[in-house]
Design an enzyme around this catalytic site. Structure first.
Site, PDB file in Angstrom:
ATOM      1  N   ASP A 198     -13.298 -13.273 -30.740  1.00  0.00           N
ATOM      2  CA  ASP A 198     -14.261 -14.356 -30.564  1.00  0.00           C
ATOM      3  C   ASP A 198     -15.188 -14.166 -31.765  1.00  0.00           C
ATOM      4  O   ASP A 198     -16.061 -13.301 -31.737  1.00  0.00           O
ATOM      5  CB  ASP A 198     -15.027 -14.214 -29.245  1.00  0.00           C
ATOM      6  N   HIS A 199     -14.949 -14.939 -32.826  1.00  0.00           N
ATOM      7  CA  HIS A 199     -15.605 -14.613 -34.101  1.00  0.00           C
ATOM      8  C   HIS A 199     -17.123 -14.650 -33.983  1.00  0.00           C
ATOM      9  O   HIS A 199     -17.833 -14.085 -34.801  1.00  0.00           O
ATOM     10  CB  HIS A 199     -15.126 -15.543 -35.222  1.00  0.00           C
ATOM     11  N   HIS A 261     -18.128 -18.593 -26.507  1.00  0.00           N
ATOM     12  CA  HIS A 261     -19.330 -18.196 -27.234  1.00  0.00           C
ATOM     13  C   HIS A 261     -20.578 -18.172 -26.340  1.00  0.00           C
ATOM     14  O   HIS A 261     -21.351 -17.211 -26.359  1.00  0.00           O
ATOM     15  CB  HIS A 261     -19.598 -19.158 -28.388  1.00  0.00           C
ATOM     16  N   LYS A 362     -28.589 -29.026 -35.964  1.00  0.00           N
ATOM     17  CA  LYS A 362     -27.725 -27.875 -35.698  1.00  0.00           C
ATOM     18  C   LYS A 362     -28.614 -26.700 -35.331  1.00  0.00           C
ATOM     19  O   LYS A 362     -29.469 -26.282 -36.127  1.00  0.00           O
ATOM     20  CB  LYS A 362     -26.924 -27.544 -36.965  1.00  0.00           C
TER      21      LYS A 362
END
Lengths: 505, 366
Positions: A198-199, A261, A362
């Site tokens: 899970d980067h 995430h 973002k």
């Protein structure tokens, strides 16, 4: 005790600990992830002298091509996507002996050819090298490749070498798929050999959460139901789906970000201090948090889709008008949930999670709102008054910590308004963080699984999200549309309790 | 603030002749406030103070070196440029940030103060510099042109000293000075950092349990170094000796200052032959090659090569064919700017092995 049993006395004080000589095999070596992330990450590790002293790379992919052609493509990809200008000599040395094995992933001949190359590297080194297989392919090939590696005898360790398999996300698209994939992978490999990426966990920002929580005594006594009123976790993107309609329309916001995430962020925020920072101790604490969360009820989740709107001053299309999106798609581009962590520390504290595409900005952040003071001695007339303290952990774009405090407005009256105490990591560490993949590739080659997801962790994440996914698939409905570039659908506020409000994105 | 097109930074500049530390400090505060008022994206960096003492004549060269350190740089740099016969202080304070900032993003400011002073100021330099550093941040002192009295004056207000033992003509004196400073401050020695890749590779070579036994069997260590970089070679031997528990004794010089040093270390099982050779063909400071041999017949050597270190391994066993292998250990040369940048980064870390290595190296030059 012999010298062989003793610790290596030469590693003390070294920042880069030795890694056993390794061959890295990338399945899907000509794919987008390999070109944009994996190969540039390998170059940067080579540049810094961080790769094992003996390191070899083998690419496996369907298309037929010679070693030199693959090396040429890798060179081009590294020059295009590396975070630093490549040094020609290092790049040339990295790719000098690169090998390429063409073929489909279910073809036994691929694994025979692969074994030949791996054995040749072992023979040249005069010792069995570690083997790390990186599965950067479509998810349906994960079990196929692992089983084929097992059949070809490539998952067995020789001597002191190790065999490890790194599996990209998504690890299943439902609980049943994840369980099936785990069963098939673990029928060939031991869990200690499996590194599920899970980067997000490779990002410095996420790891800093552990430092923030467990290296600072001032916050930890407050991190519980007695002092915390609610928590909001936001992962907002200002972009649309771009060219990823094929993937995204099958995934949706819940699978894309929440199941992995965002639940990882929640576990890092809520976990108990581990006994130590070994992989299993950390992951066991995270799994306990996941086990404390029941799947959300119908009125605790909300989904929506972005409609046409304005982003950065430009008119932009809605989700249904994006190229490649099927007409009438019910895929959510916005998901919000209310979760409860039912344990002694967190019972009664609502955790609000929201993610969406084409939102105003973002930002990825965790906002912890503390309970208000029990008695207010100050008048509020003429000011916004005393507000509950908020601790904001920002992951991106500006990684930092902000704490809102009540402060007196200068003047002869006792009026209070919130002010912010800000800390930006960038002002205290003026260095470029390594790419998440650099850290994760090194950790996998080293055998450190702390930043990878364990089998029970993946399944526990799915146990929370799977009922929602199934309900949404079984009950397709006309989704609420929110204007692109907006704060998201106002209807999402319905799952907030009491006087809670969403923080502005 | 004036924009500097070439470096794409916006600089706020203040300068005054015959000034005082209090006036300089006030000017920096004002420049920071002005920068923030002009653009709320500008925020002061708070990493570390670096105090440089340089000869004014060569201050441009040092400024260039500091400009090239790249991503590791201090947040406030105070340069004390020493000019012969000067009795007053002149100062230029600069607060610089990127010329372009993105909305909603932040941009860190770099603060630089250039104080031109005279030799008479050096013995009490702390009274000039102390008001100019950011309180509560670690302060590192770097005096590349000597001026030991200035470094001594700053001992009480700094925590770290950056030095380069290879730049001293007398290597023994350089190591003794480092040891003296290490008694009070954390020493970052660029000569030590030059040996880092070599130390990492030697540690990696002996990391597999199957060859770790050979650490006890080392019989020879030979190091080639730039003629001016004997300190880096001595520290590498000192590191091996301190980590492996060798009993060291002074090396004997052969062939003058730029020649060889030879000697013997006593390990538990056998003696270790030590050879340090100056390599006149080497164009950059640092090490050129390391060769290790063990009593078990293994020999390993690393040499600088294209794209990294070239490794050569040979194993001689009675009754068996010799085994020989060569390979490249990947890694880019850091260059002198990279070494300096690494020194600045290391200032905020702590290496527990430098001190023992330095003590051991001192025995070699006693």
């Amino acid at each position: 005790m012999s010298a062989a049993d003793a610790e290596n006395p030469l590693v003390k004080g070294l920042e880069r600990l030795p890694v056993h000589p390794t061959v890295l095999v990338i399945f899907g070596a000509t794919g987008d992830l390999a070109k944009r992330k994996l190969l540039p990450a390998l170059y940067n590790l080579a540049h810094e002298g961080a790769l094992p002293e003996r390191f070899h790379l083998i690419g496996v992919s369907r298309r037929d091509k010679a070693n030199e052609d693959f090396a040429g493509e890798a060179d081009k990809a590294i020059r295009s996507f590396s975070r630093r200008e490549p040094d020609d000599k290092v790049l040339s040395a990295l790719l000098a002996e690169v090998k390429y094995v063409p073929g489909t992933f279910d073809d036994p001949a691929v694994y025979t050819a692969l074994k030949t190359e791996l054995d040749a590297f072992d023979a040249a080194a005069g010792q069995p090298l570690n083997r790390a297989f990186y599965l950067s392919t479509a998810p349906e090939f994960f079990p196929v490749i692992v089983e084929a590696l097992g059949t070809a005898g490539l998952t067995e360790s020789a001597g002191q070498s190790e065999v490890r398999v790194i599996i990209e996300k998504p690890f299943g698209t439902t609980l049943a798929e994840a369980q099936d994939l785990n069963a098939r992978v673990l029928s060939v490999l031991d869990e200690s050999q499996v590194f599920r990426i899970d980067h997000y966990l490779g990002k410095e920002t996420v790891q800093n959460m552990l430092a923030f929580r467990f290296a600072n005594s001032m916050f930890e006594p407050l991190f519980n139901r007695n002092y915390i009123d609610n928590v909001q976790i936001t992962a907002a993107e200002d972009i649309g789906i771009g060219t990823r309609a094929g993937y995204y329309d099958h995934a949706g916001a819940l699978r894309d970000l929440v199941q992995n995430h965002m639940l990882q962020l929640l576990t890092l925020l809520c976990m108990e201090p581990p006994v130590d920072f070994s992989a299993d101790e950390v992951r066991s604490e995270k799994v306990k948090v996941l086990h404390s969360i029941r799947p959300p009820h119908r009125d605790e989740v909300f989904r929506a889709q972005y409609g046409p709107g304005t982003a950065a001053g430009e008119d932009v299309a809605g989700y249904l008008q994006e190229d490649g999106v099927p007409a009438g798609s019910h895929t959510e581009t916005y998901a919000a949930l209310r979760l409860h962590v039912e344990n002694w520390r967190w019972a009664g504290v609502p955790f609000y999670l929201r993610t969406g595409k084409r939102l105003a900005r973002k930002v990825t952040e965790i906002a912890v709102t503390f309970k208000p003071v029990p008695h207010l001695a100050f008048g509020e007339e003429g000011s916004v008054g005393v507000r509950p303290n908020q601790l904001i952990l920002t992951m991106q774009p500006n990684e930092g910590v902000s704490l809102s405090l009540g402060a007196k407005i200068p003047g002869n009256r006792m009026r209070i308004r919130p002010v912010n105490m800000e800390f930006l990591y960038g002002t205290a560490f003026m260095s470029q963080s390594p790419e998440a993949y650099e850290r994760l590739i090194m950790d996998a080659m080293r055998g450190d699984a702390t930043l990878f997801t364990r089998n029970d962790e993946v399944e526990a994440q799915w146990r929370i999200c799977d009922p929602v996914v199934r309900r949404w698939e079984d009950e397709p409905e006309q989704l609420v549309q929110y204007p692109a570039g907006s704060q998201g659908p106002p209807e999402a506020s319905e799952l907030l309790l009491g006087d809670h409000v969403w923080r502005a994105i | 603030m004036e924009a500097t097109a070439s470096s794409r930074t916006t600089d706020g500049v203040w300068r005054e002749r015959d000034t005082t530390p209090a006036a300089i400090e006030e000017a920096i505060r004002r420049l920071l406030n002005e920068a923030h008022a002009e653009n709320a994206s500008y925020v002061p960096a708070r990493v570390m103070n670096l105090v440089c003492i340089v000869d004014k004549e060569w201050s441009g060269e040092i400024a260039n070196r500091l400009r090239r350190v790249g991503r590791h740089h201090p947040s406030r740099t105070v340069v004390c440029a020493v000019e012969p016969r000067r009795t007053t202080l002149d100062a230029v304070a600069t607060v610089a940030g990127p010329a372009e900032t993105k909305p909603g993003d932040f941009a860190v400011l770099r603060e630089t103060v250039l104080v031109t002073c005279g030799p008479q100021h050096l013995a009490r330099l702390d009274t000039i510099v102390d008001p100019l550093v950011v309180t509560d941040l670690p302060t590192m002192v770097w005096s590349p042109h000597g001026h030991p009295e200035a470094v001594d004056a700053l001992r009480g207000m700094s925590q770290i000293v950056l030095l380069d033992s290879v730049s001293e003509p007398d290597v023994g004196e350089a190591l003794r000075r480092a040891a003296d400073l290490a008694g009070e401050l954390y020493v970052v020695d660029l000569a030590w950092l030059r040996s880092t890749p070599w130390r990492e590779r030697i540690a990696a070579t002996f990391d597999p349990a199957t060859v770790r036994e050979d650490l006890r069997l080392l019989s020879s260590v030979a190091i080639r170094h730039h003629p001016d970089s004997a300190a880096a070679a001595l520290l590498l031997v000192g590191w091996l000796g301190s980590r492996l528990g060798w009993e060291l004794s002074p090396l004997v010089s052969r062939g003058g200052a730029a020649g060889s040093r030879v000697g013997t270390a006593h390990a538990r099982r056998q003696d270790v032959k030590l050879t340090l050779d100056a390599d006149a063909t080497m164009s950059v400071p640092g090490l050129a090659g390391v060769a290790l041999e063990s009593a078990s017949g293994r020999a390993l050597r690393f040499d600088r090569g294209e794209g990294g270190l070239r490794a050569r391994y040979r194993h001689r066993q009675r009754g068996h064919e010799d085994v020989e292998r060569e390979w490249t250990i990947l890694g880019a040369s850091r260059g002198e700017a990279g070494i300096l940048g690494e020194g600045i980064r290391q200032a905020l870390l702590r290496d527990p092995t430098y001190g023992p290595a330095l003590e051991a190296a001192l025995v070699l030059v006693r």
